[in-house]
Design a protein around this motif. Structure first.
Motif, PDB file in Angstrom:
ATOM      1  N   ARG A  29      -9.175   2.772   1.617  1.00 29.93           N
ATOM      2  CA  ARG A  29      -9.891   3.152   2.842  1.00 29.93           C
ATOM      3  C   ARG A  29     -10.319   4.607   2.748  1.00 29.93           C
ATOM      4  O   ARG A  29      -9.907   5.343   1.853  1.00 29.93           O
ATOM      5  CB  ARG A  29      -8.973   3.008   4.060  1.00 29.93           C
ATOM      6  CG  ARG A  29      -8.411   1.611   4.298  1.00 29.93           C
ATOM      7  CD  ARG A  29      -7.502   1.631   5.510  1.00 29.93           C
ATOM      8  NE  ARG A  29      -6.872   0.352   5.765  1.00 29.93           N
ATOM      9  CZ  ARG A  29      -5.972   0.152   6.700  1.00 29.93           C
ATOM     10  NH1 ARG A  29      -5.593   1.132   7.496  1.00 29.93           N
ATOM     11  NH2 ARG A  29      -5.437  -1.048   6.876  1.00 29.93           N
ATOM     12  N   MET A  56      -6.502   6.211   6.346  1.00 31.31           N
ATOM     13  CA  MET A  56      -5.345   5.812   5.554  1.00 31.31           C
ATOM     14  C   MET A  56      -4.035   6.003   6.309  1.00 31.31           C
ATOM     15  O   MET A  56      -3.877   6.916   7.101  1.00 31.31           O
ATOM     16  CB  MET A  56      -5.292   6.594   4.235  1.00 31.31           C
ATOM     17  CG  MET A  56      -6.318   6.149   3.214  1.00 31.31           C
ATOM     18  SD  MET A  56      -6.096   7.013   1.640  1.00 31.31           S
ATOM     19  CE  MET A  56      -4.526   6.329   1.076  1.00 31.31           C
ATOM     20  N   MET A 108      -2.584  -3.420  -1.226  1.00 29.78           N
ATOM     21  CA  MET A 108      -2.956  -2.221  -0.474  1.00 29.78           C
ATOM     22  C   MET A 108      -4.473  -2.056  -0.514  1.00 29.78           C
ATOM     23  O   MET A 108      -5.077  -2.139  -1.582  1.00 29.78           O
ATOM     24  CB  MET A 108      -2.291  -0.979  -1.071  1.00 29.78           C
ATOM     25  CG  MET A 108      -0.784  -1.010  -0.957  1.00 29.78           C
ATOM     26  SD  MET A 108      -0.054   0.500  -1.576  1.00 29.78           S
ATOM     27  CE  MET A 108       1.661   0.115  -1.317  1.00 29.78           C
ATOM     28  N   ASP A 114      -0.884   2.206   3.177  1.00 29.07           N
ATOM     29  CA  ASP A 114      -1.909   2.240   2.137  1.00 29.07           C
ATOM     30  C   ASP A 114      -1.426   2.987   0.901  1.00 29.07           C
ATOM     31  O   ASP A 114      -1.896   2.741  -0.202  1.00 29.07           O
ATOM     32  CB  ASP A 114      -3.182   2.905   2.670  1.00 29.07           C
ATOM     33  CG  ASP A 114      -3.777   2.117   3.815  1.00 29.07           C
ATOM     34  OD1 ASP A 114      -4.198   0.971   3.583  1.00 29.07           O
ATOM     35  OD2 ASP A 114      -3.792   2.632   4.948  1.00 29.07           O
TER      36      ASP A 114
END
Length: 369
Positions: free
Chosen positions: A4, A9, A1, A186
């Motif tokens: 971000r 996300m 993952m 994510d």
């Protein structure tokens, strides 16, 4: 993952109960691309069957802070019907009387609007209550109740309006790579109530959460519903609160682990009979049954919930011991913040357990800590 910015996300939330819906709303409000999954419809499970009793009368500072934050959110939404919360013990119940003597001063030290109340004063304020054998009583003034199904569905609607995706009637699965139904995210939040442990176990992330049955009784229409407070009788181990001209009575805990896919959703006959006795004890008169039902709560080894990151990118919210709804606005907000890189709640950190612990289920409504 891949880490971000939260506005980029892609997050999945599994479970359309009040905690899942609140977490989804908080993430959506922060610009996160979030999808809420539920195997049925929003509020189909425990959130729709809950009592909706809300108060801040906790001796532990973490619990009290979270409860205060949640009460503030309920009021801001206009969802809380103010109603004092009274809890009491009856003659001969020394254990619970001693617990009250210890806990109430600790609540007061935290600035909570809580105080002891003499049985005579209790009777003067609410003459409908039977207090002739009350040993000790206390009152939390900062309390009220919420209609749980309406609030949960409204929260999900607000989340959709804020940009969240809602997938109902979708039985989501989670794998060890954090994929939900084969799709990459994510972060994933598992807030699926009694199904949480099974979902995480299948993905290789076990948690010590057990599902157990609780029961509720709704009386026929009665004028008493307009003239009594919310009440917890610690000696009898039951609570009651007004609900639309009726009295909502619980707890009916069955302290045995239940399969969340195969359990009895109707109330037991013994519980229905007990509720008539509870009302006789509390009010000096019985009130007939309108309907009754059962629901599932979740327990943990230490009685505290699991809230936070279980594994990288995999978050959990479960094990609330029947106190999930009243804390949901605060829990959802804090969990969303953790998903986006903020701090978690140390006392509720799910990694404090290995996941394979054995433990007995203890009733959630109790004066013991």
């Amino acid at each position: 993952m891949t880490a971000r910015r939260h506005t980029d996300m892609h997050v999945a939330v599994i479970g359309g109960g009040v905690v899942g819906a609140t977490t989804t709303l908080e993430l959506a409000r922060r610009g996160t691309d979030v999808t809420l999954f539920d195997a049925g419809d929003v509020a189909d499970g425990a959130s729709g069957r809950a009592a909706g009793i809300c108060y801040d009368a906790f001796a532990d500072s973490i619990d009290a802070d979270i409860a205060r934050e949640a009460l503030s959110a309920f009021r801001k939404r206009g969802s809380l019907t103010a109603c004092p919360y009274v809890w009491l013990t009856r003659e001969g119940d020394d254990r619970n009387a001693e617990a009250m003597a210890e806990h109430v001063p600790r609540m007061q030290e935290q600035g909570l609007d809580v105080e002891f109340i003499d049985p005579a004063d209790l009777e003067s304020r609410w003459p409908q209550l039977r207090v002739d054998d009350v040993e000790r009583a206390a009152i939390a003034h900062d309390a009220g109740f919420v209609e749980t199904s309406n609030y949960t569905r409204e929260t999900a609607q607000f989340a959709v309006a804020a940009g969240a995706n809602l997938r109902t009637k979708t039985r989501a699965s989670l794998d060890s790579s954090g994929r939900v139904d084969g799709e990459e995210y994510d972060a994933v939040v598992v807030a699926a109530g009694a199904h949480t442990a099974d979902l995480l176990e299948a993905a290789g992330y076990p948690v010590p959460v057990k599902a157990y049955r609780v029961q509720a009784y709704l009386s026929t229409k009665t004028a008493l519903a307009n003239v009594v407070p919310m009440l917890y009788d610690a000696t009898g181990s039951y609570y009651l609160r007004p609900r639309n001209g009726r009295l909502f009575v619980g707890d009916g805990t069955v302290p045995e682990e239940h399969d969340p896919s195969d359990w009895k959703q109707t109330a037991d006959e013994w519980f229905v009979e007990n509720c008539a006795a509870y009302l006789e004890t509390a009010l000096g008169k019985s009130v007939g049954e309108h309907r009754s039902w059962a629901g599932l709560c979740t327990a943990t080894p230490d009685g505290n919930p699991l809230v936070g990151e279980r594994a990288p990118g995999i978050y959990v919210a479960a094990g609330f011991q029947g106190h999930g709804f009243m804390r949901a606005p605060a829990i959802g907000k804090r969990l969303a913040a953790e998903v986006l890189g903020g701090d978690g709640i140390d006392a509720f950190d799910p990694t404090r357990f290995d996941g394979d612990e054995t433990f007995d289920i203890v009733e959630g409504m109790s004066l013991e800590e």
